[in-house]
Every structure is written in C-alpha cells, then in structure tokens.
Design a protein around this motif. Sequence first.
Motif, PDB file in Angstrom:
ATOM      1  N   ASN A 261      -6.452   4.627   5.657  1.00 47.44           N
ATOM      2  CA  ASN A 261      -6.746   3.387   6.364  1.00 47.44           C
ATOM      3  C   ASN A 261      -5.418   2.720   6.728  1.00 47.44           C
ATOM      4  OD1 ASN A 261      -7.409   0.822   7.229  1.00 47.44           O
ATOM      5  ND2 ASN A 261      -9.010   0.511   5.704  1.00 47.44           N
ATOM      6  N   PRO A 262      -4.953   2.870   7.966  1.00 48.71           N
ATOM      7  CA  PRO A 262      -3.647   2.318   8.370  1.00 48.71           C
ATOM      8  C   PRO A 262      -3.501   0.823   8.140  1.00 48.71           C
ATOM      9  CG  PRO A 262      -4.441   3.877   9.999  1.00 48.71           C
ATOM     10  CD  PRO A 262      -5.573   3.656   9.040  1.00 48.71           C
ATOM     11  N   LYS A 263      -4.619   0.088   8.100  1.00 51.98           N
ATOM     12  CA  LYS A 263      -4.552  -1.343   7.833  1.00 51.98           C
ATOM     13  C   LYS A 263      -4.367  -1.642   6.348  1.00 51.98           C
ATOM     14  CE  LYS A 263      -7.299  -2.939  11.801  1.00 51.98           C
ATOM     15  NZ  LYS A 263      -8.482  -3.718  12.222  1.00 51.98           N
ATOM     16  N   GLY A 264      -4.616  -0.658   5.517  1.00 52.11           N
ATOM     17  CA  GLY A 264      -4.451  -0.848   4.078  1.00 52.11           C
ATOM     18  C   GLY A 264      -5.512  -1.733   3.456  1.00 52.11           C
ATOM     19  N   GLN A 265      -6.654  -1.853   4.099  1.00 50.38           N
ATOM     20  CA  GLN A 265      -7.685  -2.773   3.632  1.00 50.38           C
ATOM     21  C   GLN A 265      -8.659  -2.109   2.667  1.00 50.38           C
ATOM     22  OE1 GLN A 265      -9.331  -3.907   7.465  1.00 50.38           O
ATOM     23  NE2 GLN A 265      -8.025  -5.706   7.602  1.00 50.38           N
TER      24      GLN A 265
ATOM     25  N   THR B  53     -14.347   2.336   7.792  1.00 58.14           N
ATOM     26  CA  THR B  53     -13.626   1.151   7.330  1.00 58.14           C
ATOM     27  C   THR B  53     -14.319  -0.126   7.808  1.00 58.14           C
ATOM     28  OG1 THR B  53     -12.179   1.120   9.271  1.00 58.14           O
ATOM     29  CG2 THR B  53     -11.432   2.395   7.377  1.00 58.14           C
ATOM     30  N   GLU B  54     -13.853  -1.251   7.285  1.00 60.76           N
ATOM     31  CA  GLU B  54     -14.378  -2.601   7.537  1.00 60.76           C
ATOM     32  C   GLU B  54     -15.695  -2.790   6.762  1.00 60.76           C
ATOM     33  OE1 GLU B  54     -12.605  -4.789   9.030  1.00 60.76           O
ATOM     34  OE2 GLU B  54     -11.149  -3.502  10.032  1.00 60.76           O
TER      35      GLU B  54
ATOM     36  N   THR C 131     -12.609   1.022   1.889  1.00 58.89           N
ATOM     37  CA  THR C 131     -12.598   2.177   2.770  1.00 58.89           C
ATOM     38  C   THR C 131     -13.539   3.201   2.153  1.00 58.89           C
ATOM     39  OG1 THR C 131     -10.321   1.807   3.465  1.00 58.89           O
ATOM     40  CG2 THR C 131     -11.208   4.014   3.782  1.00 58.89           C
TER      41      THR C 131
ATOM     42  N   HIS D  12      -2.656   5.902   0.909  1.00 62.38           N
ATOM     43  CA  HIS D  12      -3.742   4.993   1.285  1.00 62.38           C
ATOM     44  C   HIS D  12      -3.657   4.634   2.764  1.00 62.38           C
ATOM     45  CE1 HIS D  12      -5.835   0.837   0.905  1.00 62.38           C
ATOM     46  NE2 HIS D  12      -6.703   1.770   1.213  1.00 62.38           N
ATOM     47  N   LEU D  13      -2.463   4.405   3.244  1.00 61.42           N
ATOM     48  CA  LEU D  13      -2.288   4.081   4.658  1.00 61.42           C
ATOM     49  C   LEU D  13      -2.676   5.260   5.554  1.00 61.42           C
ATOM     50  CD1 LEU D  13       1.092   2.125   4.504  1.00 61.42           C
ATOM     51  CD2 LEU D  13      -1.219   1.184   4.766  1.00 61.42           C
TER      52      LEU D  13
ATOM     53  N   ARG E 281       0.827  -1.201   0.000  1.00 60.94           N
ATOM     54  CA  ARG E 281       0.000   0.000   0.000  1.00 60.94           C
ATOM     55  C   ARG E 281       0.865   1.256   0.000  1.00 60.94           C
ATOM     56  NH1 ARG E 281      -2.165  -4.187  -0.458  1.00 60.94           N
ATOM     57  NH2 ARG E 281      -4.153  -4.835   0.473  1.00 60.94           N
TER      58      ARG E 281
END
Length: 255
Positions: A50-54, A66-67, A57, A46-47, A42
Amino acid sequence: MASPQIILYTNPNCPWAQRAHIALKELGLPYEEVFIDVEKPREDWHLAINPKGQVPTLSYDGTIITESGIVAQFLADAHPVTETGTGTVSKAGLLLPLNSLDGAIQRARIAYFVDACVSKVYPVLVGIIMNGESHNTSTERLVDVIEKDIEPLLALTSDEGRERFFGGSESLTLAEVLVGPFLLWIFTLVKTEYGVLSGDLVSALQIRAPRFESWGARVVAHESVRHVLDEEWVGKSLKGRWEGAVAKRKSKVEE
C-alpha cells in the motif's frame, strides 16, 4: 468452496481499520492479522503493498484492497446474503441480496447515512477532543448535529417494539460496520472514568435523538462491534489528548 486466504494489515486501535475487523467478524471469515505501527515510518515491504502506508489493507487471495470503506464494501459484496428455503435471509452477509432492487436501494441509503455520520458527526467529535471543548459546549454541538442530520435517517430501526439495525435489518448492515468504531468512541468517552464527554450526553440524546441513542447502544453492545474495542486504551488515549487541549486553552486565557 474453499475459504479465501485473507491477510489484514492493520492497527486494531485505529477506528478506520476497525471497520475491516467488524466486517470480518460479522461474516465469520478467518484471517491472518499483521500489525502495523502507525506511529512509525512505514517499512518498504508495507509501502510495496500500500504506497500510502495506510491501514487497513486487505489481501484477499493475493488481491490487494485498500481504504476502509472499500475493504468493508468488498467483503460484503464478496460474501452476500443468501435466501433460505423458508424464504428468509440467512445471516451470511451484511447487505440485502446483491442483485435485487431492494438491495440497491438499501446500499444507496447506507451510503448516504454513512456519509452523513462521517461528514457531520465525526468532525464534531474530533473537534471536541482536539480543542478541549467544555462539557456544555460539546454536548450541545453533538446533540444538535445528531438530532438534525442523523436522527431522521434512523426511522426504521424499530418495528412494533422490536429493536432493529439500520433500515429495519435484524442483523448488522454495512452502516453499523462503517459507523460502529465512532459510536464506540462516543459511548466510551461519556463514562465517568474518562469524562471527555459529559454524562448528560446520553440523557440529552434520549430526549432529542432517541432513535440514535437506542440504536447506538445496540450497535456498541453487539459482539462483532464490541470485540474491536480496547476500551482502556481508547479512553485513556483520547482523554489525554482532550486534557492536553483543555490545559492549552486555559494557558492562553491566562496569558
């Protein structure tokens, strides 16, 4: 009221991201799509979102959500159904009225149903693909878990001959939004050109889990669900993984 500014950071081939696409389509909400290549590291921008990079978003008027399940739930809550002058419910949302007891009960039932599908059916489906299971084994495993854990929860999907969605709804609910991507996998992988799942799976479901088979076929045929499917990509990609696992198992037996 002005339409919200929605940006969806997504990879449309990811089943989790597809949940957001289905919700947005069903709600008729316009949005900007930003593609994320999940096969690459990522990027910093983008991070920062969304720090998880998922994926997915969602940026909703600048607020980041997110999620996948939370994104879909948020969209349903932000755009609830409304009562029309005739006392019927307009197709403006995915749930029963937000501030009613019936709505609360429906949401609880949906949450239980989705959890059952994700915790029981999805792992079996992924295991079939990643382990290269035979058609006989995979059919028995899938039908067993669907018959036991899912079929009883679909008792209200038909009414006096009229086919409905979860809980007796005449339109999609959050249950179909959240489970739809995995139903697309099942009903794609049984096709002869992919052959990951046996063609006998559908007939076995018709006998042992007829509500699921009928409901699932309706869901994957619905435009809001169907539009997210790149069938060739899904079929060939998952077929390749399954065939690779089959070959690996075969080589181990021959050693």
